[in-house]
Design an enzyme around this catalytic site. Structure first.
Site, PDB file in Angstrom:
ATOM      1  N   CYS A 277     -39.856  50.510 -26.213  1.00 29.35           N
ATOM      2  CA  CYS A 277     -39.515  51.411 -25.119  1.00 29.35           C
ATOM      3  C   CYS A 277     -38.622  52.527 -25.633  1.00 29.35           C
ATOM      4  CB  CYS A 277     -38.726  50.672 -24.025  1.00 29.35           C
ATOM      5  SG  CYS A 277     -39.600  49.291 -23.311  1.00 29.35           S
TER       6      CYS A 277
ATOM      7  N   GLY B 216     -43.401  54.530 -25.839  1.00 28.81           N
ATOM      8  CA  GLY B 216     -43.977  53.791 -24.718  1.00 28.81           C
ATOM      9  C   GLY B 216     -44.914  54.661 -23.919  1.00 28.81           C
TER      10      GLY B 216
ATOM     11  N   ASN C 277     -34.260  49.090 -23.790  1.00 30.72           N
ATOM     12  CA  ASN C 277     -35.178  48.978 -24.930  1.00 30.72           C
ATOM     13  C   ASN C 277     -34.755  47.763 -25.749  1.00 30.72           C
ATOM     14  OD1 ASN C 277     -35.516  50.813 -28.066  1.00 30.72           O
ATOM     15  ND2 ASN C 277     -36.932  49.385 -27.140  1.00 30.72           N
ATOM     16  N   GLY C 278     -35.703  46.865 -26.008  1.00 34.46           N
ATOM     17  CA  GLY C 278     -35.397  45.669 -26.793  1.00 34.46           C
ATOM     18  C   GLY C 278     -35.877  44.421 -26.073  1.00 34.46           C
TER      19      GLY C 278
ATOM     20  N   CYS D  67     -33.359  47.335 -36.917  1.00 36.48           N
ATOM     21  CA  CYS D  67     -34.788  47.088 -37.164  1.00 36.48           C
ATOM     22  C   CYS D  67     -35.322  48.060 -38.209  1.00 36.48           C
ATOM     23  CB  CYS D  67     -35.561  47.276 -35.856  1.00 36.48           C
ATOM     24  SG  CYS D  67     -37.352  47.338 -36.104  1.00 36.48           S
TER      25      CYS D  67
ATOM     26  N   TYR E 131     -42.283  52.777 -39.216  1.00 39.68           N
ATOM     27  CA  TYR E 131     -43.367  53.199 -38.339  1.00 39.68           C
ATOM     28  C   TYR E 131     -42.929  53.727 -36.990  1.00 39.68           C
ATOM     29  CZ  TYR E 131     -47.149  52.663 -34.929  1.00 39.68           C
ATOM     30  OH  TYR E 131     -48.031  52.873 -33.916  1.00 39.68           O
TER      31      TYR E 131
ATOM     32  N   ASP F 155     -50.866  53.854 -46.126  1.00 38.26           N
ATOM     33  CA  ASP F 155     -50.541  53.653 -44.709  1.00 38.26           C
ATOM     34  C   ASP F 155     -49.174  52.982 -44.612  1.00 38.26           C
ATOM     35  OD1 ASP F 155     -50.738  53.800 -42.005  1.00 38.26           O
ATOM     36  OD2 ASP F 155     -52.431  52.431 -41.806  1.00 38.26           O
ATOM     37  N   ASP F 156     -48.596  53.046 -43.407  1.00 40.39           N
ATOM     38  CA  ASP F 156     -47.251  52.487 -43.240  1.00 40.39           C
ATOM     39  C   ASP F 156     -47.277  50.970 -43.220  1.00 40.39           C
ATOM     40  OD1 ASP F 156     -48.453  52.825 -40.475  1.00 40.39           O
ATOM     41  OD2 ASP F 156     -46.711  51.586 -40.048  1.00 40.39           O
TER      42      ASP F 156
ATOM     43  N   CYS G  27     -42.070  39.456 -34.221  1.00 39.80           N
ATOM     44  CA  CYS G  27     -40.803  40.118 -33.889  1.00 39.80           C
ATOM     45  C   CYS G  27     -40.376  39.615 -32.520  1.00 39.80           C
ATOM     46  CB  CYS G  27     -40.964  41.628 -33.859  1.00 39.80           C
ATOM     47  SG  CYS G  27     -39.459  42.472 -33.294  1.00 39.80           S
TER      48      CYS G  27
ATOM     49  N   CYS H 187     -39.669  40.395 -39.596  1.00 37.12           N
ATOM     50  CA  CYS H 187     -41.144  40.396 -39.561  1.00 37.12           C
ATOM     51  C   CYS H 187     -41.737  40.247 -40.961  1.00 37.12           C
ATOM     52  CB  CYS H 187     -41.674  41.635 -38.837  1.00 37.12           C
ATOM     53  SG  CYS H 187     -41.107  43.206 -39.512  1.00 37.12           S
TER      54      CYS H 187
HETATM   55  P1  AMP Z   1     -54.164  46.961 -37.864  1.00 37.39           P
HETATM   56  O1  AMP Z   1     -53.820  46.501 -39.249  1.00 37.39           O
HETATM   57  O2  AMP Z   1     -55.548  47.457 -37.722  1.00 37.39           O
HETATM   58  O3  AMP Z   1     -53.822  45.939 -36.828  1.00 37.39           O
HETATM   59  O4  AMP Z   1     -53.271  48.216 -37.518  1.00 37.39           O
HETATM   60  C1  AMP Z   1     -52.301  48.647 -38.363  1.00 37.39           C
HETATM   61  C2  AMP Z   1     -51.864  50.008 -37.930  1.00 37.39           C
HETATM   62  O5  AMP Z   1     -51.247  49.938 -36.654  1.00 37.39           O
HETATM   63  C3  AMP Z   1     -50.900  50.552 -38.912  1.00 37.39           C
HETATM   64  O6  AMP Z   1     -51.475  51.703 -39.468  1.00 37.39           O
HETATM   65  C4  AMP Z   1     -49.691  50.885 -38.111  1.00 37.39           C
HETATM   66  O7  AMP Z   1     -49.446  52.244 -38.213  1.00 37.39           O
HETATM   67  C5  AMP Z   1     -49.996  50.567 -36.674  1.00 37.39           C
HETATM   68  N1  AMP Z   1     -48.953  49.696 -36.052  1.00 37.39           N
HETATM   69  C6  AMP Z   1     -47.672  49.823 -36.194  1.00 37.39           C
HETATM   70  N2  AMP Z   1     -46.988  48.969 -35.439  1.00 37.39           N
HETATM   71  C7  AMP Z   1     -47.826  48.247 -34.810  1.00 37.39           C
HETATM   72  C8  AMP Z   1     -47.688  47.192 -33.883  1.00 37.39           C
HETATM   73  N3  AMP Z   1     -46.523  46.809 -33.406  1.00 37.39           N
HETATM   74  N4  AMP Z   1     -48.788  46.589 -33.500  1.00 37.39           N
HETATM   75  C9  AMP Z   1     -49.941  47.002 -33.950  1.00 37.39           C
HETATM   76  N5  AMP Z   1     -50.139  48.041 -34.784  1.00 37.39           N
HETATM   77  C10 AMP Z   1     -49.094  48.677 -35.227  1.00 37.39           C
END
Ligand code: AMP
Length: 504
Positions: free
Chosen positions: A37, A63, A138-139, A273, A279, A382-383, A419, A475
């Site tokens: 949030c 959100g 938020n939280g 966090c 991300y 990717d992140d 988480c 996580c």
């Molecule tokens: P996937 O591995 O297909 O489930 O999706 C991964 C992507 O979702 C990553 O590229 C992240 O940028 C993004 N992501 C980040 N946080 C979350 C989250 N809490 N739940 C799901 N996807 C996320």
């Protein structure tokens, strides 16, 4: 969660029933924690409502499910508008015209599964022994179900199934006490993650939990004060950044300025966090003195040092991988380019529940400039990898387009644990890295190589140890800074709303 089984059976005597009512009670309400949030507040500015609306636009990424603003002119009852959807959908001109005052708090909310309804949209407003109160959170409050059970057994009537509402009910119990004292008393019983803004008759209170899991910053505009989950909202509104609300700190803001009600905890004991940097937060926000985009560039640099590779091109998965890919390219000397083109009109795909829809969505979300990658050895950054759906689809795109090699680099460690403090990850059973070894992940994704950033590199990228800020890495590591009850998940307390307590 399965629908609760009825407790009343003919074989139970009334004496066994009474304690059972209490034992089973918690499992009869499904509670939706605050989750991901954004919160915003304005105190002492004539344009409080307009500022809050724009502030929420800047926090929209935190959100997308619902948005709301509660405003006060100090004389009339609070005016509140909340709705489902994006800020732009919720606040049309009629809605904005219905709000006025020099104080306002706002909220954007995101939740993934289960019911997404107006009842749970925030701010939550009540009239109680403390007068009028409105709260935005938020939280995740990890002991919310216990607190709620206790309160309801004493007769409290809840209006939402969010964890946040317990704070208002606890405050309402402090009959005759000043609102500041009631707030502190409520927080003393609340465990877990909270960045809170609370509007009372003539003041705004704000708090961060002792670990400081979620961000909250304080700024100044003209004679007013602004609070925001992220500083990107300050930039938009020309708000002067004053400082972060520190972990454990509680403040109040009124006509006389800012008052510290509870001093911060030492920064080393915090557990901010780290995934906010990876991300969740916007790259143009600065948290605890570290700009998020800069931290992501450092993550990419660390990654390039940890998992170097011979390649022709570094490409990000936009937008989440942009800055880490830039850092990887800078450190490795491999040219950077955008090859995926994002469709900005598709929402976040992890909102979608079924595998089929998810596959479709990851493809519709990003298209590939095939000419950029044909015949090239590509590093795709990717992140994070959560379920692996996105990464798998990206590799397939790249192979179809004729990339000669595809190397995956991820700017955080493998996600293996749930988480409990406000980021929505699927249950650990759906986390790819919880299911497969690194080797098997590589073959599942059909990549030529894979490399995840390690914890040390991630901590360094986020300013540790120089900043002496403590981080939550649960996580990745499974080390949880605040204890939580096993089996806790975001729908832990759904109750049939029509079932009276006495009948359970
Ligand atoms: P996937 O591995 O297909 O489930 O999706 C991964 C992507 O979702 C990553 O590229 C992240 O940028 C993004 N992501 C980040 N946080 C979350 C989250 N809490 N739940 C799901 N996807 C996320």
């Amino acid at each position: 969660m399965d629908r609760p089984t009825p407790l009343l059976t003919p074989s139970l005597s009334i004496l066994t029933l009474v304690p059972l009512c209490f034992v089973r009670y918690e499992s009869l309400v499904r509670l939706y924690p605050g989750e991901e949030c954004g919160v915003f507040a304005v105190c002492g500015h004539p344009n409080a409502v307009t500022l809050s609306t724009y502030g929420l636009y800047a926090l929209q990424h935190r959100g997308e499910e619902s948005a709301g603003i509660a405003a006060s002119d100090g004389k009339h009852p609070f005016r509140i508008h909340r709705g489902m959807g994006l800020v732009s959908q919720v606040f049309d001109s009629a809605a904005l015209a219905s709000l006025s005052g020099s104080m306002a708090i706002g909220h954007v909310r995101y939740s993934t599964t289960g019911s997404s309804n107006l009842m749970n949209a925030q701010p939550i407003a009540v009239v109680c022994s403390q007068g009028e109160l409105a709260l935005a959170h938020n939280g995740d409050i990890v002991n919310a179900s216990e607190l709620r059970a206790r309160l309801e057994n004493r007769g409290s009537i809840f209006q939402t199934t969010t964890d946040s509402e317990v704070i208002l009910h606890l405050m309402a119990q402090r009959v005759g006490k000043p609102v500041e004292e009631a707030f502190l008393w409520a927080l003393d019983q609340t465990e877990g993650a909270y960045a809170l803004v609370l509007m009372a008759k003539d003041k705004i209170l704000a708090a961060r939990d002792p670990q400081g899991f979620r961000p909250l910053s304080l700024g100044r505009l003209d004679d007013g004060y602004i609070l925001s989950s992220e500083t990107c909202a300050f930039d938009l509104l020309h708000v002067q950044f004053l400082r972060d609300i520190a972990p454990g700190e509680v403040i109040s803001i009124d006509g006389d300025g800012v008052h510290v009600l509870r001093a911060p905890r030492p920064i080393e004991t915090a557990a901010f966090c780290i995934f906010e940097y990876v991300y969740f937060a916007r790259p143009d926000s600065t948290i605890h003195g570290i700009n998020v985009s800069q931290a992501r560039i450092q993550m990419g640099r660390e990654l390039a040092r940890l998992y170097p590779v011979e390649a022709d091109l570094v490409i990000p998965v936009p937008d989440s991988g942009n800055y880490a890919a830039l850092g990887f390219s800078e450190e490795s000397g491999i040219p950077f380019n955008f090859a995926f083109v994002r469709n900005h009109y598709i929402g976040r795909t992890f909102l979608q529940p079924t595998q089929l829809i998810r596959d479709f969505n990851v493809r519709i979300k990003l298209n590939l400039v095939q000419e950029s990658v044909r015949g090239k050895r590509v590093v795709v950054v990717d992140d994070s990898i959560v379920r692996g759906t996105t990464a798998r689809a990206r590799v397939a795109n790249l192979r179809e387009a004729g990339a000669s090699e595809v190397h995956i680099r991820v700017s955080c460690p493998p996600h293996r644990f749930a988480c409990h403090y406000g980021i929505d990850f699927p249950d650990p059973g759906s986390l790819l890295a919880n299911q497969l070894t690194l080797e098997r992940i590589q073959s599942y994704l059909n990549a030529d190589s894979i490399g995840y950033l390690n914890i040390d590199g991630l901590l360094r990228a986020c300013g540790s140890p120089e900043s002496s800020m403590g981080f939550c890495t649960a996580c990745f590591t499974g080390r949880y800074p605040v204890a939580f009850r096993r089996g806790l998940h975001k729908e832990i307390l759904e109750r049939n709303q029509l079932t009276p307590l006495a009948a359970k």
